[in-house]
Structure formats: C-alpha cells, structure tokens
Design an enzyme around this catalytic site. Structure first.
Site, PDB file in Angstrom:
ATOM      1  N   GLU A   1      -1.682  -1.045  -3.817  1.00 50.40           N
ATOM      2  CA  GLU A   1      -2.779  -0.153  -3.429  1.00 50.40           C
ATOM      3  C   GLU A   1      -2.313   1.302  -3.490  1.00 50.40           C
ATOM      4  O   GLU A   1      -1.177   1.617  -3.108  1.00 50.40           O
ATOM      5  CB  GLU A   1      -3.202  -0.530  -2.002  1.00 50.40           C
ATOM      6  CG  GLU A   1      -4.333   0.299  -1.421  1.00 50.40           C
ATOM      7  CD  GLU A   1      -4.649  -0.145   0.021  1.00 50.40           C
ATOM      8  OE1 GLU A   1      -4.496  -1.357   0.327  1.00 50.40           O
ATOM      9  OE2 GLU A   1      -4.999   0.716   0.835  1.00 50.40           O
TER      10      GLU A   1
ATOM     11  N   HIS B   1      -9.357  -3.255   7.402  1.00 56.11           N
ATOM     12  CA  HIS B   1      -9.291  -2.556   8.698  1.00 56.11           C
ATOM     13  C   HIS B   1      -8.817  -1.115   8.479  1.00 56.11           C
ATOM     14  O   HIS B   1      -8.531  -0.712   7.356  1.00 56.11           O
ATOM     15  CB  HIS B   1      -8.333  -3.291   9.642  1.00 56.11           C
ATOM     16  CG  HIS B   1      -6.894  -3.291   9.186  1.00 56.11           C
ATOM     17  ND1 HIS B   1      -5.844  -3.585  10.018  1.00 56.11           N
ATOM     18  CD2 HIS B   1      -6.305  -3.030   7.974  1.00 56.11           C
ATOM     19  CE1 HIS B   1      -4.698  -3.498   9.377  1.00 56.11           C
ATOM     20  NE2 HIS B   1      -4.952  -3.173   8.134  1.00 56.11           N
TER      21      HIS B   1
ATOM     22  N   ASP C   1       0.888  -1.174   0.000  1.00 53.78           N
ATOM     23  CA  ASP C   1       0.000   0.000   0.000  1.00 53.78           C
ATOM     24  C   ASP C   1       0.920   1.216   0.000  1.00 53.78           C
ATOM     25  O   ASP C   1       1.573   1.517   1.012  1.00 53.78           O
ATOM     26  CB  ASP C   1      -0.911   0.022   1.234  1.00 53.78           C
ATOM     27  CG  ASP C   1      -1.839   1.243   1.233  1.00 53.78           C
ATOM     28  OD1 ASP C   1      -1.776   2.039   0.268  1.00 53.78           O
ATOM     29  OD2 ASP C   1      -2.611   1.390   2.194  1.00 53.78           O
TER      30      ASP C   1
HETATM   31  P1  PGA Z   1      -5.550   4.372   7.454  1.00 54.26           P
HETATM   32  O1  PGA Z   1      -4.554   3.473   6.622  1.00 54.26           O
HETATM   33  O2  PGA Z   1      -6.484   3.474   8.178  1.00 54.26           O
HETATM   34  O3  PGA Z   1      -4.608   5.123   8.352  1.00 54.26           O
HETATM   35  O4  PGA Z   1      -6.254   5.251   6.466  1.00 54.26           O
HETATM   36  C1  PGA Z   1      -4.903   2.266   6.048  1.00 54.26           C
HETATM   37  C2  PGA Z   1      -4.767   2.316   4.564  1.00 54.26           C
HETATM   38  O5  PGA Z   1      -4.327   3.348   3.990  1.00 54.26           O
HETATM   39  O6  PGA Z   1      -5.104   1.341   3.909  1.00 54.26           O
HETATM   40 ZN    ZN Z   2      -4.559   2.354   1.902  1.00 58.01          ZN
END
Ligand code: PGA
Ligand code: ZN
Length: 401
Positions: A275, A355, A232
């Site tokens: 991602e 999550h 990601d």
């Molecule tokens: P976040 O990160 O929950 O801090 O947005 C998770 C992600 O970017 O997938």
């Molecule tokens: Zn993400």
C-alpha cells in the site's frame, strides 16, 4: 417506517484519547443506529475534512439535522447521504465535517437495518458467501506516523491468504502478533505498541522484514495454511518534494530507486500486498510498479485515491495500482464509499476496506467489507477497537453458515 425522527450528536473518546463524533439516529418505528467517526494520523492530502469534534457537531446540528429529521428515511442510504451533501454544500465536507457526516451516515445505515431486523451487511445489499470472506490484514510491526523510534515503513501486515474461515484468519493474525512478541523478546528487543496495536520495536526496516518472514512461516507451519505478508509504506510521509526522494533513516532513495526497492522486496518476500509505496501525487511511479509486479501482488492506493471516485478514475486511466483502500471517513458517507468500490470492481481493482489509526468500537467496516465482497479488510490484529471489527466478522460468519 424508517423516517428519521431524531439525530443526536455527542463528543466521545477515540482510541488515542482524542475527541470524536458519535451519532445516534432514531426512526419513526423505533429503529436505532449509532455510528462513530474514526480518525487518521497519516492522513492523505486529498481526504475529506475532519473538523474538531465540537465544531463538527455544532455545524451538523445547525445545517444537517434539520435536513434529516422528518425529511429522510434512514432505510434509504442514498437519500440520507445526498441530504448530508446538500447540507454541507462543499465537495470535501469542510462545512459540517467529514467526521459528523460519516458518523451520521453509518448511524442511519444501522437504524435502517434495525427496522428491517437484518444485519447491516444485508441492508447494504450484500450476502455472506461462504469462503469468499474478506481476509483480514493484521498490522503486526509498525512505525511511521503511528509510533516513534520504530520502522520507517508504517505497517508490516500479516495476510492469512490460505485460511479456511474468517475465524481461522483472525486467530492466525493474533498468533503472528504473539510470535513476533516472542522473537523480539529472544532478541532482547523490548517493544511498545503503536496506535494500531502493532509492535513498534526500534529495528531497521530490513530487520522487520526478516522478523515478519520468520513469524508468518512459523505460524503457517503450526496452523497448516498459507500466511503471507504485505506492507503499508505510507510513503507520502517519507517523501521530500524538494528533493523528489524518499528519506529513510539509513538512506535516501530517488523515486526511481523507490520503484526498484519495492519491486525487489515483493520478489524477495513474496509480498501479497503493498500500500502507498509512493507519494500521493505520483501516479506515474504507481503505474511503473504496477507494470513490473502488478501480476504478483496487490498495489493499493490509500493516500493516492482517498476513497474518491475521481482520483480512482485518474488511477485507472494511468494504470496506477490495482487496488484501492476504502476508508468511509476519507470521503464522508457510506454511499460514496460504495460508489468507489463499484468503480473499482468494474475495473478489476480490488477493494480493501480499512480502519484508521484512531478508532472506536464501531464495527461498520466489517459489514461494509462483507456487503461489497471486498477481498481484504485492514483492521489491525489486537486491541479492543480493532477486535471489535474482527469479532464482528466472526459473528457474521457464525450467523451466516
Ligand atoms: P491513518 O493510517 O489512519 O493514520 O491514516 C492508516 C493507513 O495509512 O492506512
Ligand atoms: Zn495507508
């Protein structure tokens, strides 16, 4: 039977020690469900609005609870979620807060399942189909907004694509996590953990690629099934809009160079998952990368799509990405999340249920992933709030086969 008789909202802790919303839903026949809202750190610009927990609770008590109690059946998820939208009256839940909305939506789903005596994934219309389980993507090394002085790429994710069962996949990710610990120790690179339990060493992205490749190969050899990895990038956090470029510690890449860089990493490391490799407004770059390597890897939109059917539809029309991240709190209800998954499925986009970096012991996403036949679920590799979901997946498998 599932008429809602009470909704209680309270402030509880999340995994970062911040306040979040917990909802209890009770029904006429004694059904009970509890949901807790997660919270992001690298949040997308187009996400539904999270309000401070106190404020979200006060507003939902005033506007939403009167429209639910004695009015709506918890067993009818669409009715519950429609009532939340009417109570809110905006298109981004900025009135009652997406955190109150998602906590109530999940609690109602669980109360409905409780009355039926069925697991939540069955109540949401799904079945556990043997070897078609959601493969957990385990966050192993990370930085970005989740840890200081670590990698620029936010997450390096183990993907046990050859695992014969959920249980094998979950333990494979934990073993990769342990193996990376050992490699870091050998290299004298002490590391703390980021918000999702991933190691957060002070290494370059290139070094993290090497360490991941070594660790997944070692554990794949040990366990006897294929383990790949993915990323990601969370590139919106690296993007400098004025310069139209991506700012890494060691270099700056133009949008075009970013496409080449990611394509080259996909080839070099056989990445199965990438991602948010670009800024959340750059559908064009997503389409360009998809054109180049979309047949070899999943290219997933998180901040790009924010679980929103309109943004997903724009992506489908532009040929941007071939996969969507599904975070119920980005959009505010289970129904909206399921609608995004269905639009994705109709257009051959893979859904990856996820999550957030700020989490709780709530395991709803494990059920959502099974219910909708999602090929992947992102829920970390270790740490109580992460293992709550992973262990729930193991239980679902154990009870179903
Ligand atoms: P976040 O990160 O929950 O801090 O947005 C998770 C992600 O970017 O997938
Ligand atoms: Zn993400």
């Amino acid at each position: 039977m599932t008429l809602i008789t009470d909704v209680r909202l309270r402030r509880v802790l999340d995994s970062r020690g911040n306040a979040t919303v917990e909802a209890d839903v009770l029904t006429e026949s004694g059904g009970f469900g509890r949901g807790k809202a997660p919270s992001g750190a690298s949040t997308g610009e187009y996400e539904a609005i999270e309000l401070p927990a106190n404020e979200a609770i006060a507003r939902a008590r005033e506007d939403a609870i009167p429209r639910l109690v004695g009015e709506v059946h918890a067993g009818n998820q669409r009715d519950v979620d429609a009532a939340l939208h009417v109570a809110d009256g905006t298109d981004d839940f900025s009135q009652i807060g997406a955190n109150s909305a998602v906590a109530i939506s999940m609690a109602a789903g669980k109360a409905g399942a409780d009355v039926l005596g069925a697991p939540l994934y069955q109540h949401l219309g799904g079945t556990f189909r043997g070897n078609e389980f959601p493969t957990p993507l385990g966050n192993i090394i990370g930085g970005g907004e989740h840890a200081a002085d670590a990698t620029n790429i936010q997450e390096f994710l183990a993907a046990p694509v050859g695992a014969p069962s959920v249980e094998d996949a979950v333990f494979a990710n934990a073993a990769v996590h342990q193996e990376v610990h050992d490699i870091l120790a050998e290299r004298d690179l002490p590391a703390g953990k980021g918000d999702e339990g991933a190691w957060a060493p002070s290494v370059t992205d290139d070094e993290a690629f090497e360490i991941m490749a070594e660790a997944v190969e070692t554990i794949a050899d040990d366990l006897g099934f294929a383990i790949s990895f993915g990323l990601d990038v969370a590139a919106a956090e690296l993007y400098d809009a004025e310069e139209d470029s991506y700012v890494y510690d060691d270099q700056v890449r133009s949008a075009e160079e970013q496409v080449e860089y990611i394509a080259q990493k996909v080839e070099e490391y056989d990445l199965v998952y990438v991602e948010d490799p670009f800024d959340e407004d750059d559908y064009e770059a997503f389409a360009d990368l998809t054109e180049h390597v979309g047949d070899q890897t999943l290219i997933c939109g998180d901040d790009l799509f924010v679980t929103n059917v309109e943004r997903l539809q724009a992506g489908i029309s532009a040929g941007a990405a071939n996969s969507i991240l599904i975070k119920p709190n980005q959009i505010g209800t289970l129904t909206d999340a399921v609608d995004a998954i269905e639009l994705a499925r109709d257009n051959l986009y893979a859904s990856v249920v996820s999550h957030r970096s700020g989490e709780t012991g709530d395991a709803t996403i494990a059920h959502l992933a099974v219910a909708t036949g999602a090929p992947f679920i992102k829920t970390g590799a270790v740490g109580g709030e992460r293992t709550a979901k992973l262990n729930e997946l193991i239980r679902i498998e154990d009870n179903a086969v």
